[in-house]
Design an enzyme around this catalytic site. Structure first.
Site, PDB file in Angstrom:
ATOM      1  N   LYS A 135     -34.957  57.868 -55.395  1.00  0.00           N
ATOM      2  CA  LYS A 135     -33.562  58.029 -54.970  1.00  0.00           C
ATOM      3  C   LYS A 135     -33.581  58.274 -53.480  1.00  0.00           C
ATOM      4  O   LYS A 135     -34.532  58.858 -52.954  1.00  0.00           O
ATOM      5  CB  LYS A 135     -32.931  59.240 -55.676  1.00  0.00           C
ATOM      6  N   ASP A 175     -25.257  53.815 -54.946  1.00  0.00           N
ATOM      7  CA  ASP A 175     -24.845  55.042 -55.614  1.00  0.00           C
ATOM      8  C   ASP A 175     -23.533  55.427 -54.909  1.00  0.00           C
ATOM      9  O   ASP A 175     -22.899  54.561 -54.288  1.00  0.00           O
ATOM     10  CB  ASP A 175     -25.930  56.133 -55.477  1.00  0.00           C
ATOM     11  N   GLY A 246     -12.726  60.494 -61.132  1.00  0.00           N
ATOM     12  CA  GLY A 246     -13.166  59.518 -60.156  1.00  0.00           C
ATOM     13  C   GLY A 246     -12.234  58.315 -60.178  1.00  0.00           C
ATOM     14  O   GLY A 246     -11.369  58.188 -61.073  1.00  0.00           O
ATOM     15  N   VAL A 250     -17.598  53.104 -60.977  1.00  0.00           N
ATOM     16  CA  VAL A 250     -17.993  53.528 -62.322  1.00  0.00           C
ATOM     17  C   VAL A 250     -16.758  53.763 -63.188  1.00  0.00           C
ATOM     18  O   VAL A 250     -16.644  53.255 -64.310  1.00  0.00           O
ATOM     19  CB  VAL A 250     -18.900  54.780 -62.249  1.00  0.00           C
ATOM     20  N   ALA A 251     -15.786  54.519 -62.642  1.00  0.00           N
ATOM     21  CA  ALA A 251     -14.545  54.793 -63.385  1.00  0.00           C
ATOM     22  C   ALA A 251     -13.852  53.476 -63.724  1.00  0.00           C
ATOM     23  O   ALA A 251     -13.372  53.275 -64.850  1.00  0.00           O
ATOM     24  CB  ALA A 251     -13.622  55.679 -62.555  1.00  0.00           C
TER      25      ALA A 251
HETATM   26  N1  GLU Z   1     -27.387  54.892 -58.663  1.00  0.00           N
HETATM   27  C1  GLU Z   1     -27.393  54.383 -59.995  1.00  0.00           C
HETATM   28  C2  GLU Z   1     -27.973  55.427 -60.925  1.00  0.00           C
HETATM   29  O1  GLU Z   1     -27.711  56.597 -60.741  1.00  0.00           O
HETATM   30  C3  GLU Z   1     -28.050  53.010 -60.098  1.00  0.00           C
HETATM   31  C4  GLU Z   1     -29.462  52.916 -59.626  1.00  0.00           C
HETATM   32  C5  GLU Z   1     -30.019  51.500 -59.591  1.00  0.00           C
HETATM   33  O2  GLU Z   1     -29.324  50.572 -59.960  1.00  0.00           O
HETATM   34  O3  GLU Z   1     -31.165  51.379 -59.180  1.00  0.00           O
HETATM   35  O4  GLU Z   1     -28.645  55.160 -61.881  1.00  0.00           O
END
Ligand code: GLU
Length: 453
Positions: A135, A175, A246, A250-251
């Site tokens: 991350k 993200d 949100g 995503v929402a």
């Molecule tokens: N940020 C997203 C998660 O929390 C997607 C991560 C990705 O697609 O690599 O899983």
């Protein structure tokens, strides 16, 4: 952990492990919270399987393989210079290249990214795709910035990050604060620096290597997971009322899929408060969410003016009467009091879509009183379709919408199955336990097989 052989109870194991972890990095509260939740559900299993303790798997899993921190200098449209902090936490590569999103938000620090990377280890394992965990991100705030400013920032960020990533090493994605626009700028700069067209980032545009369904995947996957939870209870989505928080990507995915399946979503929220729309957020209102996001202002209130609905300033949607709550915004957005209110008002299921969206107290209460599933299982559809994007890039081929959607369906069903196998508790399923043990085993066994690295 000290003297593992003498540990006599799971509680003692948790206490000793957490005390050592807190001593190492006392300020990393979010990371402690994420680790505590996992260790608590793993402890009885570990006591019964001492080989993992002997190999110090937990100690190794909670120590990132590598942390990269760097300076990100950039100039705004008036020529003023700014300096932000960039990070990449390369957490675990036992089952594949590091994989996970980049977050651009003022709250980003090492504790937040370590918690997210730790969660990612279990989430990616649950998808059954060959993805390790990472991350990254920056404390850069995209709010109110012009496209040109965001581009210069992304280019500066990638100039350093490019040294550390690659299709077989580390594959970042989006993200919070990193969507299609940012992935485009990041990819463009990576390609220019490396003179290579590879699938090193996921969430790319569909014209240049992205997978169909990736933008919808987290939301769709979450609703597929909820369908399986409901089937266990002999219920279905049709006719049920949902609270969603949100109003981002995503929402939007969650709301679109719930509408398609005959449910009704009555709330969305932003940092400024929440909207209550008893008629349901559907049709043109869902399209309006995309418009709202495009403004770069991060506020939801304009929805109330546009559609003449109620707006509750600085409040959270969890005070409304709903059957199901799906937090889709950010960590710790649903606390103990919110959980009590939801339960009191008849909510029977909380499916966490944001990463660690519920506080530890809330998650415990919801698991005990109603049914609760954690983000690492519910939201795994996003990274799963990123994994499918990697597969398509490697094959130099694109699957159709139906093919990707079908694979996403299968993956979410299998994650639910894994939760059931490891989380069965009488007539109920403890989804936290199921996801944690299910996610742990594949990574732990791979680490054992690969020796002390
Ligand atoms: N940020 C997203 C998660 O929390 C997607 C991560 C990705 O697609 O690599 O899983």
């Amino acid at each position: 952990m000290t003297a593992t052989a003498t540990l006599s109870s799971p509680t003692k194991l948790v206490d000793e492990f957490m005390s050592d972890l807190r001593k190492k990095d006392p300020h990393e509260l979010e990371f402690h919270q994420a680790v505590h939740e996992v260790i608590e559900s793993l402890a009885p299993y570990l006591m019964a399987h001492p080989q993992y303790m002997k190999a110090k798997i937990l100690e190794r899993m909670t120590e990132p393989e590598r942390v990269i921190q760097f300076r990100v200098p950039w100039a705004d449209d008036r020529g003023n210079i700014h300096v932000n902090r960039g990070f990449r936490v390369e957490m675990n590569s036992a089952i594949g290249p590091y994989k996970g999103g980049l977050r651009f938000h003022p709250s980003v620090n090492l504790s937040i990214l370590k918690f997210l990377a730790f969660e990612q280890t279990f989430k990616n394992s649950l998808t059954n795709l060959p993805m390790g965990a990472g991350k990254g991100g920056s404390d850069f705030d995209p709010k109110g910035k012009s496209d040109a400013e965001v581009m210069r920032f992304c280019q500066s960020f990638m100039t350093e990050l490019s040294h550390h990533i690659g299709p077989y090493t580390d594959v970042p994605a989006g993200d919070i604060g990193v969507g299609g626009r940012e992935i485009g700028f990041l990819f463009g700069q990576y390609k220019r620096l490396r003179n290579e067209f590879t699938g090193t980032l996921t969430g790319k545009g569909t014209d240049w290597g992205g997978s169909l369904i990736r933008p919808e995947a987290t939301g769709y996957g979450a609703v597929y997971f909820v369908q399986h939870m409901l089937t266990e209870m002999g219920k279905e989505i049709k006719g049920l009322t949902f609270a969603v928080s949100g109003f981002g990507n995503v929402a939007w995915g969650v709301i679109s899929k719930i509408n398609e399946l005959g449910g009704k979503v009555v709330t969305i929220s932003g940092p400024d408060g929440y909207i209550y729309d008893p008629d349901g957020i559907k049709g043109e209102k869902v399209d309006y969410l995309l418009e709202l996001r495009g403004t770069n202002n991060d506020i939801v209130e304009p929805y109330a003016e546009e559609f003449d609905t109620q707006f509750f300033a600085r409040r959270k949607p969890w005070e409304q009467n709903v059957n199901i709550a799906m937090p889709c915004a950010t960590e710790n957005e649903l606390n103990d009091d919110d959980a009590k209110t939801l339960i009191k008002n008849g909510c029977f299921l909380v499916a966490e879509v944001s990463n660690m969206g519920c506080t530890a107290d809330a998650a415990e209460l919801l698991t005990k009183e109603i049914t609760y599933a954690p983000g690492k299982a519910v939201n795994a559809g996003g990274v799963a379709v990123s994994g499918l994007e990697m597969s398509q890039n490697s094959m130099r081929y694109n699957w159709t919408r139906e093919e990707v959607n079908q694979r996403l369906h299968i993956i979410m069903r299998e994650i639910h199955e894994t939760c059931k196998i490891h989380g069965r508790n009488g007539s109920k399923i403890n989804y936290v336990k199921g996801a944690n043990i299910g996610g742990f085993l594949k990574v732990a066994n791979s680490m054992m097989a690969q020796g002390l690295v």
